[in-house]
Design a protein around this motif. Structure first.
Motif, PDB file in Angstrom:
ATOM      1  N   PHE A 148       8.474  66.038  37.860  1.00 42.92           N
ATOM      2  CA  PHE A 148       7.460  66.402  36.873  1.00 42.92           C
ATOM      3  C   PHE A 148       8.214  66.944  35.664  1.00 42.92           C
ATOM      4  CE2 PHE A 148       5.740  67.406  41.113  1.00 42.92           C
ATOM      5  CZ  PHE A 148       4.601  66.603  41.132  1.00 42.92           C
ATOM      6  N   GLN A 149       7.730  66.629  34.475  1.00 39.34           N
ATOM      7  CA  GLN A 149       8.442  67.084  33.286  1.00 39.34           C
ATOM      8  C   GLN A 149       7.476  67.480  32.177  1.00 39.34           C
ATOM      9  OE1 GLN A 149      11.292  64.441  30.889  1.00 39.34           O
ATOM     10  NE2 GLN A 149      12.684  65.616  32.175  1.00 39.34           N
ATOM     11  N   GLU A 150       7.863  68.520  31.465  1.00 36.44           N
ATOM     12  CA  GLU A 150       7.125  68.981  30.293  1.00 36.44           C
ATOM     13  C   GLU A 150       6.953  67.830  29.297  1.00 36.44           C
ATOM     14  OE1 GLU A 150       8.228  72.078  26.641  1.00 36.44           O
ATOM     15  OE2 GLU A 150       9.683  71.602  28.224  1.00 36.44           O
ATOM     16  N   PHE A 151       5.751  67.667  28.776  1.00 40.18           N
ATOM     17  CA  PHE A 151       5.488  66.652  27.756  1.00 40.18           C
ATOM     18  C   PHE A 151       5.859  67.202  26.388  1.00 40.18           C
ATOM     19  CE2 PHE A 151       2.212  64.812  24.769  1.00 40.18           C
ATOM     20  CZ  PHE A 151       2.897  63.624  24.560  1.00 40.18           C
TER      21      PHE A 151
ATOM     22  N   ILE B 268       1.115  72.223  37.603  1.00 41.83           N
ATOM     23  CA  ILE B 268       0.245  72.252  36.419  1.00 41.83           C
ATOM     24  C   ILE B 268       0.317  73.620  35.746  1.00 41.83           C
ATOM     25  CG2 ILE B 268      -2.157  72.157  35.638  1.00 41.83           C
ATOM     26  CD1 ILE B 268      -2.639  70.042  37.824  1.00 41.83           C
ATOM     27  N   LYS B 269       0.352  74.677  36.541  1.00 44.29           N
ATOM     28  CA  LYS B 269       0.448  76.025  35.979  1.00 44.29           C
ATOM     29  C   LYS B 269       1.754  76.205  35.213  1.00 44.29           C
ATOM     30  CE  LYS B 269       0.422  80.930  37.280  1.00 44.29           C
ATOM     31  NZ  LYS B 269       0.349  81.899  38.414  1.00 44.29           N
ATOM     32  N   GLU B 270       2.821  75.618  35.724  1.00 42.53           N
ATOM     33  CA  GLU B 270       4.153  75.788  35.132  1.00 42.53           C
ATOM     34  C   GLU B 270       4.356  74.923  33.890  1.00 42.53           C
ATOM     35  OE1 GLU B 270       7.723  77.797  35.091  1.00 42.53           O
ATOM     36  OE2 GLU B 270       6.161  78.033  36.612  1.00 42.53           O
ATOM     37  N   LEU B 271       3.860  73.683  33.926  1.00 38.92           N
ATOM     38  CA  LEU B 271       4.142  72.729  32.852  1.00 38.92           C
ATOM     39  C   LEU B 271       2.946  72.455  31.946  1.00 38.92           C
ATOM     40  CD1 LEU B 271       6.223  70.040  34.803  1.00 38.92           C
ATOM     41  CD2 LEU B 271       7.069  72.000  33.498  1.00 38.92           C
TER      42      LEU B 271
ATOM     43  N   LYS C 208      24.074  73.539  30.920  1.00 36.52           N
ATOM     44  CA  LYS C 208      23.238  74.286  29.970  1.00 36.52           C
ATOM     45  C   LYS C 208      22.936  73.483  28.703  1.00 36.52           C
ATOM     46  CE  LYS C 208      24.821  78.785  31.651  1.00 36.52           C
ATOM     47  NZ  LYS C 208      23.663  78.883  32.578  1.00 36.52           N
ATOM     48  N   LEU C 209      22.722  72.176  28.879  1.00 35.35           N
ATOM     49  CA  LEU C 209      22.353  71.305  27.765  1.00 35.35           C
ATOM     50  C   LEU C 209      20.833  71.249  27.637  1.00 35.35           C
ATOM     51  CD1 LEU C 209      24.992  68.499  28.327  1.00 35.35           C
ATOM     52  CD2 LEU C 209      24.981  70.229  26.535  1.00 35.35           C
ATOM     53  N   PRO C 210      20.301  71.005  26.440  1.00 32.69           N
ATOM     54  CA  PRO C 210      18.849  71.078  26.227  1.00 32.69           C
ATOM     55  C   PRO C 210      18.100  69.880  26.817  1.00 32.69           C
ATOM     56  CG  PRO C 210      19.960  70.393  24.205  1.00 32.69           C
ATOM     57  CD  PRO C 210      21.043  70.745  25.177  1.00 32.69           C
ATOM     58  N   ILE C 211      17.200  70.178  27.743  1.00 36.22           N
ATOM     59  CA  ILE C 211      16.346  69.162  28.357  1.00 36.22           C
ATOM     60  C   ILE C 211      14.924  69.701  28.422  1.00 36.22           C
ATOM     61  CG2 ILE C 211      18.184  68.109  29.746  1.00 36.22           C
ATOM     62  CD1 ILE C 211      17.096  69.682  32.160  1.00 36.22           C
ATOM     63  N   PRO C 212      13.922  68.804  28.526  1.00 37.96           N
ATOM     64  CA  PRO C 212      12.567  69.293  28.768  1.00 37.96           C
ATOM     65  C   PRO C 212      12.513  70.015  30.119  1.00 37.96           C
ATOM     66  CG  PRO C 212      12.556  66.975  28.111  1.00 37.96           C
ATOM     67  CD  PRO C 212      13.982  67.340  28.395  1.00 37.96           C
ATOM     68  N   LYS C 213      11.634  71.004  30.213  1.00 38.18           N
ATOM     69  CA  LYS C 213      11.475  71.725  31.482  1.00 38.18           C
ATOM     70  C   LYS C 213      11.070  70.732  32.570  1.00 38.18           C
ATOM     71  CE  LYS C 213       9.598  76.034  33.305  1.00 38.18           C
ATOM     72  NZ  LYS C 213       8.752  77.214  33.006  1.00 38.18           N
ATOM     73  N   THR C 214      11.775  70.764  33.682  1.00 35.95           N
ATOM     74  CA  THR C 214      11.641  69.731  34.709  1.00 35.95           C
ATOM     75  C   THR C 214      11.494  70.369  36.082  1.00 35.95           C
ATOM     76  OG1 THR C 214      13.031  68.216  33.394  1.00 35.95           O
ATOM     77  CG2 THR C 214      12.780  67.711  35.737  1.00 35.95           C
ATOM     78  N   ILE C 215      10.596  69.820  36.887  1.00 33.11           N
ATOM     79  CA  ILE C 215      10.423  70.263  38.272  1.00 33.11           C
ATOM     80  C   ILE C 215      10.694  69.076  39.184  1.00 33.11           C
ATOM     81  CG2 ILE C 215       8.796  71.116  39.997  1.00 33.11           C
ATOM     82  CD1 ILE C 215       7.344  72.578  37.737  1.00 33.11           C
ATOM     83  N   ILE C 216      11.610  69.252  40.121  1.00 34.35           N
ATOM     84  CA  ILE C 216      11.940  68.172  41.059  1.00 34.35           C
ATOM     85  C   ILE C 216      10.919  68.179  42.196  1.00 34.35           C
ATOM     86  CG2 ILE C 216      13.671  67.242  42.623  1.00 34.35           C
ATOM     87  CD1 ILE C 216      15.789  68.713  40.953  1.00 34.35           C
ATOM     88  N   ALA C 217      10.262  67.065  42.398  1.00 30.81           N
ATOM     89  CA  ALA C 217       9.309  66.964  43.507  1.00 30.81           C
ATOM     90  C   ALA C 217      10.070  66.987  44.832  1.00 30.81           C
ATOM     91  CB  ALA C 217       8.498  65.673  43.391  1.00 30.81           C
TER      92      ALA C 217
END
Length: 294
Positions: free
Chosen positions: A179-182, A136-139, A109-118
């Motif tokens: 994929f990761q939130e910018f 794209i809709k998510e990030l 539960k440490l702070p990271i950018p929102k990330t989607i594993i391909a």
């Protein structure tokens, strides 16, 4: 206690930065009256059989190893020989794999950018269109694509359009990536905190005027940075999350607070020394000597 150690670095990669890091650690060890020897990873061969698990042509084993390479199999072989290895093979393997790192950080539960594993792709060109649209809709756009394996800010891409996203996915092929939130609030700027044990021993801020990445090797500049208590706590917890004793932790400036960008178990420390005048090698070797005598 008089000790003998090995400092292992990569013997195949070009340039002197890998040897330089190893030599900094060797000098720090020698100052503590520990007899440290440098070894290239390709000078040590592991041998296995039904009755054998050893190193070829090596009679006397060291009291400890500082492993500055990513040759995980060699690091694990040394551990199987009951040699204390810093950092551990597990920590190095986790750090080397950005996906594994983000999973461990999220698990804690440490702070990271929102990330989607391909999803794992075995056949190039088979990435489904609906997953691209869902991402794209998510990030949103722009977004960042990071290959799981890569160093010095390489294999990281800032994507502005759907077409560009498809093109980069095709270029990456069947290699793992996320994929990761910018994080626009940290465009071209981050901080590197060097953690040793339960302490942040040095910090620097890195900036780039013409790149979203702030890496010095990509042309960024650096200046000393005094981390806040929150930033220090996050960096120490991130290091522990991947099982490392020491690490360089990169933090981004999120709009609601610091976010972990990367945890590097083998962070090179020359730039940190040049920037802050603090030699992290001294702290690393002091930590290791204390661990050995505990």
């Amino acid at each position: 206690m008089k000790t003998t150690g090995w400092i292992i670095y990569n013997g195949n990669l070009p340039g002197n930065k890998f040897l330089d890091y190893a030599e900094m650690l060797q000098a720090a060890a020698n100052k503590l009256q520990s007899n440290a020897h440098l070894f290239k990873n390709n000078e040590l061969m592991s041998v296995l059989s039904t009755s054998t698990l050893d190193l070829l042509s090596i009679d006397k084993k060291p009291d400890y190893v500082v492993f500055t390479d990513k040759d995980i199999y060699l690091a694990r072989q040394l551990e199987y020989l009951n040699i204390p290895v810093f950092n551990s093979a597990h920590a190095i393997a986790t750090s080397d794999d950005k996906i594994a790192t983000y999973q461990e950080l999220a698990r804690k539960k440490l702070p990271i950018p929102k990330t989607i594993i391909a999803p794992k792709i075995f056949i190039e060109g088979s990435f489904p269109d609906f997953l691209i649209d869902q991402t794209i809709k998510e990030l949103g756009l722009p977004l960042v694509i990071k290959e799981a394996f890569g160093s010095f800010g390489e294999q990281v891409y800032l994507v502005h359009t759907r077409e560009e996203l498809v093109e980069i996915i095709q270029t990456i092929g069947n290699k793992p990536f996320v994929f990761q939130e910018f994080i626009s609030t940290s465009y071209g700027v981050d901080i590197r905190l060097q953690v040793v044990g339960n302490e942040v021993v040095a910090g620097m801020q890195r900036k780039s005027l013409d790149d979203f990445r702030a890496n010095i090797t990509a042309g960024g500049t650096m200046q000393p940075y005094e981390a806040t208590q929150e930033e220090k706590k996050i960096a120490i917890e991130a290091t522990k999350a991947i099982g490392a004793n020491f690490a360089g932790v990169d933090l981004l400036f999120g709009k609601d607070g610091p976010l972990i960008c990367e945890v590097n178990s083998n962070a090179h420390i020359r730039n940190l020394l040049d920037c802050t005048k603090i030699n992290a090698a001294d702290f690393i070797m002091s930590f290791i000597m204390k661990q050995l005598s505990a």
